[in-house]
Design a protein around this motif. Structure first.
Motif, mmCIF file in Angstrom:
data_model
loop_
_atom_site.group_PDB
_atom_site.id
_atom_site.type_symbol
_atom_site.label_atom_id
_atom_site.label_comp_id
_atom_site.label_asym_id
_atom_site.label_seq_id
_atom_site.Cartn_x
_atom_site.Cartn_y
_atom_site.Cartn_z
ATOM 1 N N TYR A 255 66.848 -29.202 88.804
ATOM 2 C CA TYR A 255 68.277 -29.492 88.667
ATOM 3 C C TYR A 255 68.652 -29.613 87.193
ATOM 4 N N TRP A 256 67.820 -30.334 86.428
ATOM 5 C CA TRP A 256 68.105 -30.478 84.996
ATOM 6 C C TRP A 256 68.086 -29.115 84.310
ATOM 7 N N LEU A 257 67.103 -28.278 84.649
ATOM 8 C CA LEU A 257 67.000 -26.954 84.041
ATOM 9 C C LEU A 257 68.213 -26.101 84.394
ATOM 10 N N ALA A 258 68.674 -26.155 85.643
ATOM 11 C CA ALA A 258 69.853 -25.384 86.048
ATOM 12 C C ALA A 258 71.100 -25.863 85.312
ATOM 13 N N GLU A 259 71.257 -27.182 85.198
ATOM 14 C CA GLU A 259 72.409 -27.720 84.467
ATOM 15 C C GLU A 259 72.343 -27.340 82.991
ATOM 16 N N TYR A 260 71.164 -27.358 82.413
ATOM 17 C CA TYR A 260 70.990 -27.000 81.011
ATOM 18 C C TYR A 260 71.346 -25.522 80.808
ATOM 19 N N ALA A 261 70.880 -24.656 81.716
ATOM 20 C CA ALA A 261 71.173 -23.226 81.596
ATOM 21 C C ALA A 261 72.655 -22.957 81.811
ATOM 22 N N ARG A 262 73.292 -23.720 82.673
ATOM 23 C CA ARG A 262 74.709 -23.528 82.940
ATOM 24 C C ARG A 262 75.564 -23.903 81.724
ATOM 25 N N ARG A 263 75.119 -24.887 80.969
ATOM 26 C CA ARG A 263 75.883 -25.346 79.803
ATOM 27 C C ARG A 263 75.548 -24.589 78.530
ATOM 28 N N MET A 264 74.597 -23.656 78.580
ATOM 29 C CA MET A 264 74.170 -22.956 77.363
ATOM 30 C C MET A 264 75.273 -22.066 76.825
ATOM 31 N N ARG A 265 75.395 -22.035 75.513
ATOM 32 C CA ARG A 265 76.343 -21.168 74.828
ATOM 33 C C ARG A 265 75.650 -20.644 73.568
ATOM 34 N N GLY A 266 76.123 -19.594 73.022
ATOM 35 C CA GLY A 266 75.650 -19.103 71.735
ATOM 36 C C GLY A 266 74.315 -18.412 71.820
ATOM 37 N N PRO A 267 73.470 -18.586 70.794
ATOM 38 C CA PRO A 267 72.217 -17.836 70.693
ATOM 39 C C PRO A 267 71.254 -18.117 71.844
ATOM 40 N N ALA A 268 71.221 -19.326 72.346
ATOM 41 C CA ALA A 268 70.309 -19.648 73.442
ATOM 42 C C ALA A 268 70.683 -18.839 74.678
#
Length: 148
Positions: free
Chosen positions: A113-126
């Motif tokens: 869940y944390w990984l999915a939320e982190y990927a959903r909020r990613m912007r820019g170079p990441a």
């Protein structure tokens, strides 16, 4: 009496202690006369004494039953201990395994869940790196579509 305590003699302290005991027991002539018990108090004692005696008797029976139960169960535990101890150990290990499995499952789900939320909020170079990784996996799989 104050003179004796000021002098620090042991006689003064002993007399004070004796007067305190006499006051407590109602034997001191200086103490006020004691009151006779009221009718309500007499009725309360007369009603509660048999109840208290019955409860005391029941607690004695319970204690005797417990002692008899222990006396009967102890030889059974000794006779069946070769079976009971391994069974208890097996049950304890099974419960530990189930609890550990549940804890690992909850940890895995919360991590995903944390990984999915982190990927959903990613912007820019990441985000671009993730897209690049997805493109490389898709290329490796031979053009199959990867859902996002």
């Amino acid at each position: 009496m104050a003179e004796n305590t000021l002098r620090g003699s042991s006689e003064g302290y002993a007399a004070d202690a004796m007067n305190t005991v006499k006051d407590y027991m109602g034997m001191n002539n200086n103490s006020p006369p004691t009151k006779d018990p009221t009718t309500q108090q007499i009725i309360a004692v007369a009603a509660l004494f048999p109840i208290g005696a019955a409860l005391l008797g029941l607690s004695g029976l319970t204690f005797a039953g417990t002692i008899i139960g222990i006396a009967v169960a102890t030889p059974l535990f000794v006779l069946f201990s070769p079976v009971i101890v391994p069974a208890a150990l097996a049950v304890a290990l099974a419960v530990t395994g189930v609890v550990a499995s549940g804890a690992f499952g909850i940890t895995a789900l919360s991590s995903l869940y944390w990984l999915a939320e982190y990927a959903r909020r990613m912007r820019g170079p990441a985000r671009e790196r993730v897209e690049h990784g997805r493109w490389r996996v898709q290329e490796h799989l031979g053009g199959q579509k990867i859902s996002s």
